[in-house]
Design an enzyme around this catalytic site. Structure first.
Site, mmCIF file in Angstrom:
data_model
loop_
_atom_site.group_PDB
_atom_site.id
_atom_site.type_symbol
_atom_site.label_atom_id
_atom_site.label_comp_id
_atom_site.label_asym_id
_atom_site.label_seq_id
_atom_site.Cartn_x
_atom_site.Cartn_y
_atom_site.Cartn_z
ATOM 1 N N ASN A 1 0.867 -1.179 0.000
ATOM 2 C CA ASN A 1 0.000 0.000 0.000
ATOM 3 C C ASN A 1 0.904 1.229 0.000
ATOM 4 O OD1 ASN A 1 -1.839 2.035 0.498
ATOM 5 N ND2 ASN A 1 -2.343 1.368 2.585
ATOM 6 N N LYS B 1 0.123 4.232 -0.299
ATOM 7 C CA LYS B 1 -0.556 5.423 0.232
ATOM 8 C C LYS B 1 -0.303 6.617 -0.706
ATOM 9 C CE LYS B 1 -0.286 3.378 4.758
ATOM 10 N NZ LYS B 1 -0.210 3.542 6.201
ATOM 11 N N HIS C 1 -9.585 1.351 4.952
ATOM 12 C CA HIS C 1 -8.329 1.576 5.673
ATOM 13 C C HIS C 1 -8.588 2.581 6.800
ATOM 14 C CE1 HIS C 1 -4.268 2.776 6.614
ATOM 15 N NE2 HIS C 1 -3.845 1.698 5.974
ATOM 16 N N GLU D 1 -7.030 5.031 7.767
ATOM 17 C CA GLU D 1 -6.796 6.438 7.367
ATOM 18 C C GLU D 1 -8.011 6.993 6.618
ATOM 19 O OE1 GLU D 1 -3.059 5.680 5.421
ATOM 20 O OE2 GLU D 1 -2.167 5.214 7.361
ATOM 21 N N GLU E 1 -5.543 -4.560 10.838
ATOM 22 C CA GLU E 1 -4.509 -3.536 10.985
ATOM 23 C C GLU E 1 -4.748 -2.734 12.261
ATOM 24 O OE1 GLU E 1 -2.533 -2.473 6.984
ATOM 25 O OE2 GLU E 1 -4.210 -1.129 7.317
ATOM 26 N N GLY F 1 2.428 2.516 10.691
ATOM 27 C CA GLY F 1 3.395 3.598 10.496
ATOM 28 C C GLY F 1 4.114 4.027 11.756
ATOM 29 N N SER G 1 3.273 -1.855 10.352
ATOM 30 C CA SER G 1 4.731 -1.926 10.525
ATOM 31 C C SER G 1 5.341 -3.293 10.188
ATOM 32 C CB SER G 1 5.130 -1.482 11.936
ATOM 33 O OG SER G 1 4.750 -0.124 12.139
#
Ligand code: PGA
Length: 256
Positions: A10, A12, A100, A102, A172, A178, A218
């Site tokens: 991904n 992003k 996701h 985000e 996730e 991250g 991560s």
């Protein structure tokens, strides 16, 4: 769909055009090391402007597959700035990440919106990679099982048996995305087994064993192998480490 091992990158909102070309070439350069098959695939979710470039570059490399990071909840029409599942599918792209954290956090995507997106994707034979996962606060208050169960119930558990079979799930935990702070293999396996058992309760044992559940947060060249060795972890959704072709290759090879 049969259960597959999947490594999904991904990107992003990263990579300029030149960087994208370099990264795609790097992914292809290592292809012969990946040992891909119908049940062991690599998916690359680039920003929209590159998805067609990725799908055409990957077309000569079986089981290396282009993906989108999002799609519209609407089918087509006057929705300036949106990209439909229909457009994505027409670009020979086969997977789409949906939900996701985000997207949920910064774009206020609710479970109802996510379900609409999944329906749009499936209508075009795109395979949704549905993301779920709890915040640090939720985990620390020991509410993570209930939280994830609610995420499943409010969204993908509205799908029929036939529809749920054709999705991939990614667990996730938000606190691991991250941050360099990965869930331990035990923490991840525990949730993956829980998700699978909830699918078995809602649908059937047979369907539960068919669905690929990826871990994200991560994942890197060092921790990938021990995560993927867990029974219910069928691969990874990889952010930062998918932007470096060599590290991504090491993660793919850790599926063996
Ligand atoms: P990360 O991102 O690997 O950089 O933690 C994973 C993701 O958000 O999909």
């Amino acid at each position: 769909m049969t259960r597959k091992k999947i490594i999904a990158g991904n990107w992003k909102m990263n990579a300029t055009k030149d960087e994208a070309v370099t990264l795609v070439n790097g992914i292809i350069a290592n292809y012969s090391d990946y040992n891909l098959s119908a049940t062991k695939i690599v998916v690359v979710a680039s920003p929209f402007p590159y998805i067609h470039y990725c799908s055409s570059m990957f077309s000569k490399f079986p089981n290396l597959i282009a993906a989108a990071q999002n799609c519209s909840e609407f089918e087509q029409g006057a929705y300036t700035g949106e990209v439909s599942a229909k457009i994505i599918a027409s670009l020979d792209v086969n997977y789409v990440i949906i939900g996701h954290s985000e997207r949920r956090q910064y774009f206020a995507e609710t479970e109802e919106v996510l379900l609409n997106k999944i329906k749009q994707a499936q209508k075009q034979d795109l395979i949704p990679i549905f993301c779920c996962g709890e915040s640090l606060e939720t985990r620390e208050s020991n509410a993570h099982f209930d939280f994830i169960k609610a995420q499943l119930e409010n969204c993908i558990f509205h799908l029929t048996e036939n529809e749920i079979k054709d999705i991939v799930i990614a667990y996730e935990p938000i606190w691991a995305i991250g941050t360099g702070k990965t869930a331990t293999p035990e923490q991840a396996q525990e949730i993956h087994a829980f998700i699978r058992s909830e699918i078995a309760i809602k649908y059937s044992e047979e369907i539960a064993t068919q669905i690929s559940i990826l871990y994200g947060g991560s994942v890197n060249a060092k921790n990938a192998a021990e995560l993927f060795a867990c029974n219910d972890i069928d691969g990874g959704l990889v952010g930062g480490a998918s932007l470096k072709a060599d590290e991504f290759a090491t993660i793919i090879k850790a599926m063996n």
